[in-house]
Design an enzyme around this catalytic site. Sequence first.
Site, mmCIF file in Angstrom:
data_model
loop_
_atom_site.group_PDB
_atom_site.id
_atom_site.type_symbol
_atom_site.label_atom_id
_atom_site.label_comp_id
_atom_site.label_asym_id
_atom_site.label_seq_id
_atom_site.Cartn_x
_atom_site.Cartn_y
_atom_site.Cartn_z
ATOM 1 N N ARG A 184 0.812 -1.215 0.000
ATOM 2 C CA ARG A 184 0.000 0.000 0.000
ATOM 3 C C ARG A 184 0.845 1.264 0.000
ATOM 4 O O ARG A 184 0.360 2.342 -0.342
ATOM 5 C CB ARG A 184 -1.009 -0.032 1.153
ATOM 6 C CG ARG A 184 -2.127 -1.050 0.913
ATOM 7 C CD ARG A 184 -3.144 -1.087 2.029
ATOM 8 N NE ARG A 184 -2.578 -1.355 3.318
ATOM 9 C CZ ARG A 184 -2.374 -2.571 3.835
ATOM 10 N NH1 ARG A 184 -2.733 -3.634 3.142
ATOM 11 N NH2 ARG A 184 -1.847 -2.724 5.020
ATOM 12 N N GLU A 191 7.877 -9.414 15.442
ATOM 13 C CA GLU A 191 7.410 -9.895 16.733
ATOM 14 C C GLU A 191 7.612 -11.403 16.848
ATOM 15 O O GLU A 191 8.029 -11.909 17.878
ATOM 16 C CB GLU A 191 5.933 -9.529 16.887
ATOM 17 C CG GLU A 191 5.425 -9.674 18.294
ATOM 18 C CD GLU A 191 4.031 -9.096 18.440
ATOM 19 O OE1 GLU A 191 3.319 -9.580 19.334
ATOM 20 O OE2 GLU A 191 3.664 -8.180 17.674
#
Length: 171
Positions: A58, A95
């Site tokens: 995006r 993460e």
Amino acid sequence: MDLKDHIRTIPDFPKPGILFYDISTLLMHPQAWRTTVERLGEVIAPYKPDLLVGIESRGFLTAAPLALHLDLGFFMVRKRGKLPGDTLSYSYGLEYGSDTIEIQADAVQPGQRVVVLDDLLATGGTMAAAVHLLQRAGAEVCAAACIVELNFLGGRDKLPVPAHSLLTYDA
């Protein structure tokens, strides 16, 4: 125009507990999209960049029309294996696991001023990785910018350059 009126939120996407901030509804509204590009242009123009850089995917939608608006060149930061020719890569921790991004080796010349763009700044890991990759390639990264920033995730704190966002959300 309040651009937040054109951002749709989708609960539990892409996984339970995540609230997704979707710019699709912004892109579908021509005046809101034009306003977004113009406002980003006002933020970015003072940096006098030579090129704009969009982060997959995006970020391409954000940076490409802005590059046209500012009469600048544009190139892409992509996930590993998506670009032809010689590439420079940068691996970074997530993460849970790691990822690698790449640019084409000839995309930026040493000393060129660039601004990195994406649609959304969340934890900042990918945007920080893009800045580091571009700096390693010799670019002078002037700033980073996005349409939406999730302040509560602290992504801005990971960026070694000034960061700008048009819209912020605190929770």
